[in-house]
Design a protein around this motif. Structure first.
Motif, PDB file in Angstrom:
ATOM      1  N   UNK A  19       0.834  -1.212   0.000  1.00 27.35           N
ATOM      2  CA  UNK A  19       0.000   0.000   0.000  1.00 27.35           C
ATOM      3  C   UNK A  19       0.861   1.252   0.000  1.00 27.35           C
ATOM      4  N   UNK A  20       1.930   1.230   0.787  1.00 27.58           N
ATOM      5  CA  UNK A  20       2.834   2.373   0.844  1.00 27.58           C
ATOM      6  C   UNK A  20       3.514   2.608  -0.508  1.00 27.58           C
ATOM      7  N   UNK A  21       3.925   1.528  -1.152  1.00 22.73           N
ATOM      8  CA  UNK A  21       4.590   1.660  -2.454  1.00 22.73           C
ATOM      9  C   UNK A  21       3.619   2.165  -3.523  1.00 22.73           C
ATOM     10  N   UNK A  22       2.358   1.755  -3.427  1.00 21.37           N
ATOM     11  CA  UNK A  22       1.347   2.282  -4.337  1.00 21.37           C
ATOM     12  C   UNK A  22       1.191   3.786  -4.188  1.00 21.37           C
ATOM     13  N   UNK A  23       1.246   4.251  -2.939  1.00 20.39           N
ATOM     14  CA  UNK A  23       1.132   5.688  -2.673  1.00 20.39           C
ATOM     15  C   UNK A  23       2.364   6.439  -3.180  1.00 20.39           C
ATOM     16  N   UNK A  24       3.548   5.862  -2.985  1.00 19.97           N
ATOM     17  CA  UNK A  24       4.791   6.487  -3.455  1.00 19.97           C
ATOM     18  C   UNK A  24       4.761   6.651  -4.971  1.00 19.97           C
ATOM     19  N   UNK A  25       4.339   5.603  -5.667  1.00 25.61           N
ATOM     20  CA  UNK A  25       4.282   5.666  -7.128  1.00 25.61           C
ATOM     21  C   UNK A  25       3.292   6.730  -7.590  1.00 25.61           C
ATOM     22  N   UNK A  26       2.141   6.777  -6.934  1.00 26.13           N
ATOM     23  CA  UNK A  26       1.117   7.749  -7.329  1.00 26.13           C
ATOM     24  C   UNK A  26       1.584   9.177  -7.067  1.00 26.13           C
ATOM     25  N   UNK A  27       2.151   9.403  -5.911  1.00 27.53           N
ATOM     26  CA  UNK A  27       2.555  10.764  -5.534  1.00 27.53           C
ATOM     27  C   UNK A  27       3.712  11.292  -6.365  1.00 27.53           C
ATOM     28  N   UNK A  28       4.499  10.385  -6.929  1.00 29.39           N
ATOM     29  CA  UNK A  28       5.666  10.802  -7.714  1.00 29.39           C
ATOM     30  C   UNK A  28       5.525  10.480  -9.206  1.00 29.39           C
ATOM     31  N   UNK A  29       4.337   9.999  -9.593  1.00 29.07           N
ATOM     32  CA  UNK A  29       4.048   9.655 -10.990  1.00 29.07           C
ATOM     33  C   UNK A  29       5.116   8.733 -11.578  1.00 29.07           C
ATOM     34  N   UNK A  30       5.354   7.622 -10.858  1.00 29.80           N
ATOM     35  CA  UNK A  30       6.431   6.710 -11.241  1.00 29.80           C
ATOM     36  C   UNK A  30       5.901   5.419 -11.843  1.00 29.80           C
ATOM     37  N   UNK A  31       6.768   4.771 -12.607  1.00 31.22           N
ATOM     38  CA  UNK A  31       6.494   3.420 -13.083  1.00 31.22           C
ATOM     39  C   UNK A  31       6.497   2.440 -11.902  1.00 31.22           C
ATOM     40  N   UNK A  32       5.840   1.311 -12.125  1.00 30.17           N
ATOM     41  CA  UNK A  32       5.776   0.229 -11.140  1.00 30.17           C
ATOM     42  C   UNK A  32       6.086  -1.070 -11.869  1.00 30.17           C
ATOM     43  N   UNK A  33       6.862  -1.960 -11.207  1.00 30.63           N
ATOM     44  CA  UNK A  33       7.091  -3.295 -11.772  1.00 30.63           C
ATOM     45  C   UNK A  33       7.030  -4.335 -10.662  1.00 30.63           C
ATOM     46  N   UNK A  34       6.541  -5.501 -11.007  1.00 33.25           N
ATOM     47  CA  UNK A  34       6.545  -6.626 -10.074  1.00 33.25           C
ATOM     48  C   UNK A  34       6.281  -7.910 -10.854  1.00 33.25           C
ATOM     49  N   UNK A  35       5.962  -8.972 -10.118  1.00 32.83           N
ATOM     50  CA  UNK A  35       5.650 -10.269 -10.720  1.00 32.83           C
ATOM     51  C   UNK A  35       4.221 -10.658 -10.363  1.00 32.83           C
ATOM     52  N   UNK A  36       3.619 -11.488 -11.210  1.00 33.96           N
ATOM     53  CA  UNK A  36       2.263 -11.961 -10.922  1.00 33.96           C
ATOM     54  C   UNK A  36       2.017 -13.332 -11.552  1.00 33.96           C
ATOM     55  N   UNK A  37       1.381 -14.200 -10.782  1.00 29.06           N
ATOM     56  CA  UNK A  37       0.867 -15.487 -11.304  1.00 29.06           C
ATOM     57  C   UNK A  37       1.875 -16.204 -12.187  1.00 29.06           C
TER      58      UNK A  37
ATOM     59  N   UNK B 162      -2.954 -16.689  -2.076  1.00 37.58           N
ATOM     60  CA  UNK B 162      -4.291 -16.887  -1.482  1.00 37.58           C
ATOM     61  C   UNK B 162      -4.200 -17.031   0.027  1.00 37.58           C
ATOM     62  N   UNK B 163      -3.175 -17.759   0.499  1.00 37.89           N
ATOM     63  CA  UNK B 163      -2.991 -17.955   1.939  1.00 37.89           C
ATOM     64  C   UNK B 163      -2.596 -16.653   2.625  1.00 37.89           C
ATOM     65  N   UNK B 164      -1.686 -15.900   1.993  1.00 38.96           N
ATOM     66  CA  UNK B 164      -1.152 -14.687   2.627  1.00 38.96           C
ATOM     67  C   UNK B 164      -2.125 -13.516   2.574  1.00 38.96           C
ATOM     68  N   UNK B 165      -2.994 -13.497   1.561  1.00 38.82           N
ATOM     69  CA  UNK B 165      -3.925 -12.381   1.377  1.00 38.82           C
ATOM     70  C   UNK B 165      -5.359 -12.919   1.242  1.00 38.82           C
ATOM     71  N   UNK B 166      -5.886 -13.520   2.309  1.00 38.93           N
ATOM     72  CA  UNK B 166      -7.202 -14.175   2.207  1.00 38.93           C
ATOM     73  C   UNK B 166      -8.351 -13.221   1.901  1.00 38.93           C
ATOM     74  N   UNK B 167      -8.163 -11.938   2.175  1.00 38.54           N
ATOM     75  CA  UNK B 167      -9.251 -10.976   1.943  1.00 38.54           C
ATOM     76  C   UNK B 167      -9.342 -10.541   0.478  1.00 38.54           C
ATOM     77  N   UNK B 168      -8.335 -10.911  -0.322  1.00 36.89           N
ATOM     78  CA  UNK B 168      -8.337 -10.489  -1.731  1.00 36.89           C
ATOM     79  C   UNK B 168      -8.946 -11.566  -2.622  1.00 36.89           C
ATOM     80  N   UNK B 169      -9.632 -11.114  -3.624  1.00 33.75           N
ATOM     81  CA  UNK B 169     -10.343 -12.016  -4.524  1.00 33.75           C
ATOM     82  C   UNK B 169      -9.392 -12.798  -5.425  1.00 33.75           C
ATOM     83  N   UNK B 170      -8.266 -12.189  -5.781  1.00 26.35           N
ATOM     84  CA  UNK B 170      -7.306 -12.815  -6.688  1.00 26.35           C
ATOM     85  C   UNK B 170      -5.937 -12.179  -6.477  1.00 26.35           C
ATOM     86  N   UNK B 171      -4.932 -12.754  -7.132  1.00 24.79           N
ATOM     87  CA  UNK B 171      -3.579 -12.192  -7.100  1.00 24.79           C
ATOM     88  C   UNK B 171      -3.616 -10.752  -7.637  1.00 24.79           C
TER      89      UNK B 171
END
Length: 454
Positions: free
Chosen positions: A226-244, A254-263
């Motif tokens: 969440x903090x990194x999302x805010x940093x990117x937004x406030x500084x208009x920066x690119x974001x990179x990561x991995x998924x699925x 799924x185990x670590x983030x049970x409240x989320x619908x998907x990755x």
């Protein structure tokens, strides 16, 4: 040659010959006997037919005798865009491909990346990977570094000095239950990310920018994401990561983030899916998740060598494109064993053909489509397509001069072939011996002997 023309423009150099590139409408456009001029800012001033040389010379103030003529078996193509590469893993590229993702990370990757607190080691590896990728025709690279701020800044400096266009990310990870010595606290990750962004931005490198880089959801707490999302937004920066990337990883999320619908929902909730986001892999995304990518403007980096080498899965690129999600190609060194984007092109074609073997109804990718993914598609995936990706007037001249008849090269030319066949041969058979010049933003960065390190 930089004399002002009547339009006020100045040109640094002009090439005449064959140019191949992609447009959003056409996967492959071939321009025979074209004249392309590059201005003193490194941007394409014009691209028109060779017969216009006299008229253009008067407008732009160059002498026709100064035009550089390409050889019979030469052509220019746009520089290739590597949308996902771990610069810090280059030292063991070509090895350590005997286990799946999560075990691979803990056994090989995290121990190697922890060495980058040693700046001498970082200097050696990062200098080699930037030089090698430039040699291989990668004019733009989206790099993962490590959790070490100073070494990540060093990667940015090396890319700048060698003339490569780059997004550089200091990796963020405040959760690592396997290799205890390779992680940060939430505060360390937050503070060092701020320092990295500030110091790299203050360098004012023309072609090197910071990218916010949570390693992937399993190695980050929700608070950090969440903090990194805010940093990117406030500084208009690119974001990179991995998924699925693989099934085990998807189950862990799924185990670590049970409240989320998907990755994908994990990242979306943390404001990490934007039109400046590129996520690597996506092999196991659902159609609903792809719709969210389309809605947010986020893109995918297809890394077929890594997906196959680590037995992670095979991304259905056609399905991604049908969902109108932006997509580029990545080498994903060292999960992918090759740092060459030509390898990414070949593995992309192979993976698509495997899907066709499994399902004859599958619409196999063509080499022209994959050529676009390696060039314009990559620039679109990184939201850099206003600057680079093809030979449009006003864009930076990021280009490869390819010589199919390079002495000692890997390609034997038996008879006269049209340009389309030569390009196909280069994509399937060529290597760095065929790439005789590399330009980034109009600056010749290869051969290295002509390089002016600033």
């Amino acid at each position: 040659m930089a004399n002002p023309g009547s339009s006020g423009s100045t040109v640094a150099f002009v090439y005449r010959g064959t140019f191949v590139h992609s447009t959003p409408q056409t996967p492959l456009q071939i321009l025979e006997d074209a004249l392309l001029g590059v201005d003193t800012d490194g941007k394409i001033a014009f691209i028109e037919g060779g017969q216009e040389v006299q008229r253009l010379s008067q407008i732009f103030g160059f002498s026709p005798s100064e035009v550089i003529q390409l050889g019979q078996y030469e052509f220019f193509m746009p520089g290739m865009v590597d949308t996902h590469i771990h610069a810090s893993q280059y030292s063991y590229a070509g090895t350590a491909l005997d286990m799946p993702l999560l075990q691979w990370l803990n056994t090989y990757t995290f121990p190697v990346e922890s060495h980058f607190k040693d700046l001498e080691f970082a200097q050696k590896v990062y200098s080699q990977v930037v030089r090698r990728t430039l040699r291989n025709g990668t004019t733009t690279a989206c790099y993962f570094a490590t959790i070490h701020t100073d070494a990540s800044l060093l990667l940015g400096q090396i890319a700048n000095d060698l003339g490569q266009r780059a997004l550089v990310g200091k990796v963020c990870m405040d959760r690592n239950n396997f290799v205890k010595h390779y992680k940060e606290t939430f505060k360390e990750s937050q503070d060092e990310t701020y320092r990295f962004i500030k110091e790299l931005s203050n360098k004012k490198y023309p072609l090197v920018k910071p990218v916010v880089t949570p390693r992937f959801a399993p190695s980050c707490t929700e608070a950090l994401l969440t903090q990194l999302g805010a940093v990117a937004k406030n500084n208009n920066l690119h974001i990179q990561s991995h998924i699925s990337e693989n099934i085990e990883e998807v189950e862990l999320v799924k185990e670590l983030f049970p409240a989320s619908e998907s990755y994908t929902d994990v990242y979306h909730k943390c404001n990490l899916l934007t039109d400046k986001t590129v996520m690597a892999h996506g092999c196991h995304l659902t159609d609903k998740e792809l719709a969210l990518f389309r809605e947010t403007g986020a893109s995918l980096s297809h890394c077929p060598n890594s997906n196959i080498s680590l037995c992670s899965g095979i991304l259905d690129v056609r399905n991604v494109l049908n969902h109108k999600v932006k997509l580029g190609l990545g080498t994903d060194v060292a999960g992918g064993y090759s740092s060459s984007m030509l390898d990414a092109v070949r593995r992309t074609l192979d993976a698509s053909k495997v899907l066709t073997i499994q399902n004859p109804e599958h619409n196999t990718l063509t080499f022209e489509e994959v050529f676009r993914l390696a060039t314009l598609g990559g620039s679109q995936a990184l939201s850099l397509d206003e600057q680079t990706g093809n030979f449009e007037v006003g864009k930076d001249f990021d280009a490869l001069r390819v010589n199919m008849a390079a002495p000692g090269g890997p390609i034997d030319l038996i008879q006269y072939e049209e340009t389309k066949i030569l390009l196909e041969k280069f994509l399937n058979l060529g290597d760095d011996r065929n790439i005789v010049e590399v330009f980034v933003a109009g600056r010749k960065v290869l051969p290295f002997a002509e390089l002016r390190v600033e």
